[in-house]
Scaffold this motif. Structure first.
Motif, PDB file in Angstrom:
ATOM      1  N   LEU A  91       0.659  -1.064   0.111  1.00  0.00           N
ATOM      2  CA  LEU A  91      -0.048  -0.129  -0.172  1.00  0.00           C
ATOM      3  C   LEU A  91       0.891   1.228   0.107  1.00  0.00           C
ATOM      4  CD1 LEU A  91      -2.924  -1.009   2.770  1.00  0.00           C
ATOM      5  CD2 LEU A  91      -2.782  -0.814   0.313  1.00  0.00           C
ATOM      6  N   ARG A  92       1.936   1.036   0.631  1.00  0.00           N
ATOM      7  CA  ARG A  92       2.744   2.380   0.716  1.00  0.00           C
ATOM      8  C   ARG A  92       4.209   1.998   0.206  1.00  0.00           C
ATOM      9  NH1 ARG A  92       1.559   3.828   7.129  1.00  0.00           N
ATOM     10  NH2 ARG A  92       1.966   1.517   7.381  1.00  0.00           N
ATOM     11  N   PHE A  93       4.701   0.769   0.194  1.00  0.00           N
ATOM     12  CA  PHE A  93       5.952   0.464  -0.187  1.00  0.00           C
ATOM     13  C   PHE A  93       5.991  -0.600  -1.183  1.00  0.00           C
ATOM     14  CE2 PHE A  93       6.387   2.273   4.000  1.00  0.00           C
ATOM     15  CZ  PHE A  93       7.404   3.153   4.056  1.00  0.00           C
ATOM     16  N   ARG A  94       6.888  -0.772  -2.141  1.00  0.00           N
ATOM     17  CA  ARG A  94       6.987  -1.885  -2.793  1.00  0.00           C
ATOM     18  C   ARG A  94       8.193  -2.697  -2.228  1.00  0.00           C
ATOM     19  NH1 ARG A  94       3.340  -1.800  -5.618  1.00  0.00           N
ATOM     20  NH2 ARG A  94       2.794  -0.115  -7.427  1.00  0.00           N
ATOM     21  N   PHE A  95       7.986  -3.970  -2.384  1.00  0.00           N
ATOM     22  CA  PHE A  95       8.987  -5.069  -1.767  1.00  0.00           C
ATOM     23  C   PHE A  95       9.619  -5.777  -3.005  1.00  0.00           C
ATOM     24  CE2 PHE A  95       6.768  -3.638   1.859  1.00  0.00           C
ATOM     25  CZ  PHE A  95       7.603  -3.937   2.942  1.00  0.00           C
ATOM     26  N   PRO A  96      10.700  -6.319  -2.894  1.00  0.00           N
ATOM     27  CA  PRO A  96      11.083  -7.216  -3.690  1.00  0.00           C
ATOM     28  C   PRO A  96      10.201  -8.309  -4.256  1.00  0.00           C
ATOM     29  CG  PRO A  96      12.391  -7.685  -1.831  1.00  0.00           C
ATOM     30  CD  PRO A  96      11.322  -6.608  -1.481  1.00  0.00           C
ATOM     31  N   PRO A  97      10.485  -9.068  -5.633  1.00  0.00           N
ATOM     32  CA  PRO A  97       9.483 -10.062  -6.203  1.00  0.00           C
ATOM     33  C   PRO A  97       9.873 -11.292  -5.296  1.00  0.00           C
ATOM     34  CG  PRO A  97      11.482  -9.472  -7.581  1.00  0.00           C
ATOM     35  CD  PRO A  97      11.562  -8.422  -6.644  1.00  0.00           C
ATOM     36  N   ASP A  98       8.809 -12.236  -5.424  1.00  0.00           N
ATOM     37  CA  ASP A  98       8.921 -13.173  -4.640  1.00  0.00           C
ATOM     38  C   ASP A  98       9.997 -14.324  -4.701  1.00  0.00           C
ATOM     39  OD1 ASP A  98       6.384 -12.575  -4.256  1.00  0.00           O
ATOM     40  OD2 ASP A  98       5.320 -14.446  -4.752  1.00  0.00           O
ATOM     41  N   ASP A  99      10.647 -14.140  -5.828  1.00  0.00           N
ATOM     42  CA  ASP A  99      11.929 -14.985  -6.319  1.00  0.00           C
ATOM     43  C   ASP A  99      13.114 -14.383  -5.983  1.00  0.00           C
ATOM     44  OD1 ASP A  99      11.866 -13.097  -8.108  1.00  0.00           O
ATOM     45  OD2 ASP A  99      12.243 -14.704 -10.026  1.00  0.00           O
TER      46      ASP A  99
END
Length: 547
Positions: free
Chosen positions: A509-517
């Protein structure tokens, strides 16, 4: 204004808690406050330099070259003296690495030389992955005392002095320094003198102090927590559909529950009885019981080797010699009758004519492990074996009951967070030696040092473990691992049940996180805050611009 990232904390503020990393109840925040020399990235398998810039490894020493632009949060320059201080005090606290080290020397401010007296496969990892949390200007006087100490009594006295120390604040070298602390939350702000400050785009991290998983979930559901919150397993699929911005990334915890037998027990010391019980434990059903709390994957074959790497260590030919212990009550019945047990009116009786009754303990409050234990107790009772199932308080469990062997059967760790199976074997094959002290949290089952089995003959378990520890050639390692796997499988001091599959959560909602892999998720088992720190330092957690 820039937005703070929010993730749950669980520490107790002073006076209940404290800022001394050596003391019980300390506020230890890995990665964010305290940094390692380097991180070991389990998958695909490499070191990421942190406080160390580079290192050289030989059979007799590990030389570490430190970065020259690191500072403690109080503004003091970070140097080799701080590394030396941390390791010297670690000696007083009985750190495993000191089983291998002869001495630590600091030829200059940015070089540390670790001299090795006994080689070991994991020694470089023990050294490089250490948290450097004890600056010389705060802890140096005790490190100097350790360097001069000649007796264990002197070391004990130093250890007591260190534990009693109460610093006035939290001081590390990490990317965030403490800004404020209350009974409700701890707030950290970006450390402007951090060695990678230009890469840090998160201005603050807030840790609301939450002591119940349900509360963390309620806060996350309301959109107030960004990272590392619990979601009830039963709701995983619903949450995915209703709140697509919430992500759940699964990794193996590289560890999980095993059923340990006390080999000093009158009947459990008979291998046939242990095997009978193994045939009564449906590992898949046990993992399904645990999955109500947290998902678990059943151990493919009980060897002590994690599922992900079992084929790397066990050849197909050797695997054919191992018993998968698939659920088979008929085999269990035949084995018990062979020993002289009898069944009357649905209950099993020992050859002495007494009701066959066993005590099983699991750590109170560990819901997933308790679910496994409850399934095992239920399965044995259905078969006609009486089980007294108990869930002692968790600190008593790990500090006294398990290492003291105060159980007939207990639930303990296997896997132990390494793909290389040495630590898992060590945890299962804890040899009972005269005068030896049990290791905390390792089940003390009365494992004999010398055993004899078909296929491998008469072997010394301790010597096998030491040989694996000091063998560097992969072919010889495979030969040793197969022998130790055979001992676990055929002598059966424990039955590995399953690997915990840990769900790591974030909401975008407020931050992008790294992809699952992304490899950083594999840092989460055992150190989810360290993983967050690496994500931030690599620019993989970034604020989402407001539209």
């Amino acid at each position: 204004a820039a937005v703070a990232l929010v993730t749950p904390g669980w520490w107790k503020p002073p006076p209940a808690g404290n800022y001394n990393p050596w003391a019980p109840m300390n506020i230890f925040i890995s990665g964010i406050v305290y940094e390692r020399l380097a991180y070991w990235i389990r998958k695909p398998g490499f070191y990421k330099p942190i406080l160390a810039e580079k290192w050289e490894i030989t059979p007799t020493k590990v030389t570490v070259y430190l970065r020259k632009n690191a500072y403690w949060h109080d503004g003091t320059h970070f140097t080799s003296k701080d590394v030396w201080t941390t390791f010297m005090i670690g000696k007083a606290f009985g750190w495993t690495v000191w089983l291998y080290l002869d001495r630590v020397e600091i030829p200059d401010d940015y070089t540390v030389v670790f001299y090795i007296r006994k080689p070991g496969v994991l020694v470089p990892r023990y050294i490089l992955t250490t948290f450097i949390h004890s600056p010389y200007h705060r802890y140096g006087k005790w490190a100097e005392k350790v360097a001069k100490a000649k007796t264990s009594e002197e070391l004990n006295k130093i250890r007591e002095e260190v534990i009693a120390y109460r610093p006035d604040t939290l001081v590390g070298t990490g990317p965030f320094k403490m800004k404020s602390i209350t009974e409700a939350e701890i707030v950290f702000e970006k450390f402007e003198k951090h060695w990678a400050a230009e890469k840090i785009v998160i201005p603050e991290i807030k840790f609301p102090l939450i002591y119940a998983r349900e509360v963390a979930w309620a806060e996350a559901y309301a959109g107030r927590i960004d990272y590392a919150f619990w979601i009830p397993t039963a709701l995983h699929e619903t949450v995915r559909k209703e709140k697509p911005w919430i992500r759940i990334v699964y990794t193996s915890d590289l560890a999980g529950p095993a059923l340990f037998f006390n080999l000093k027990h009158k009947w459990l010391k008979d291998l046939r009885v242990r095997k009978a019980i193994a045939y009564l434990v449906d590992r898949e059903a046990a993992c399904k019981a645990a999955a109500v709390i947290l998902p678990h994957g059943p151990a493919v074959i009980p060897t002590g080797i994690l599922n992900e790497v079992v084929d790397e260590w066990i050849t197909p030919e050797f695997k054919a010699k191992l018993d998968p212990y698939n659920y088979d009550p008929k085999k269990a019945e035949a084995l018990l009758k062979e020993v002289g047990f009898t069944k009357k009116e649905g209950k099993w009786y020992t050859p002495d004519g007494e009701l066959f009754r066993l005590t099983l303990i699991a750590p109170g409050g560990w819901d997933d492990w308790m679910a496994v234990a409850e399934y095992i107790a239920s399965s044995l009772r259905d078969f006609g074996i009486e089980v007294d199932y108990k869930t002692p308080e968790v600190s008593l469990y790990w500090a006294k009951l398990v290492p003291g062997g105060e159980f007939d059967m207990c639930i303990g760790w296997w896997g132990r967070w390494y793909f290389f199976p040495l630590e898992s074997f060590r945890g299962i094959l804890v040899v009972a030696k005269p005068g030896a002290h049990p290791w905390a949290a390792y089940p003390w089952v009365g494992m004999p040092e010398v055993i004899e089995l078909p296929e491998i003959g008469r072997v010394n378990v301790t010597e096998l473990l030491i040989t694996l520890e000091t063998t560097f050639e992969k072919e010889k390692q495979i030969e040793l691992v197969q022998k130790l796997a055979y001992i676990v499988n055929q002598y059966l001091p424990a039955v590995p049940i399953g690997e915990k599959l840990s769900p790591w959560t974030c909401q975008e909602l407020r931050f992008r996180f790294p992809p699952d892999d992304d490899y950083t998720w594999w840092l989460c088992p055992g150190d989810h805050l360290g993983a967050l720190a690496i994500m931030i330092l690599e620019g993989k957690v970034v604020p989402i611009p407001k539209e």
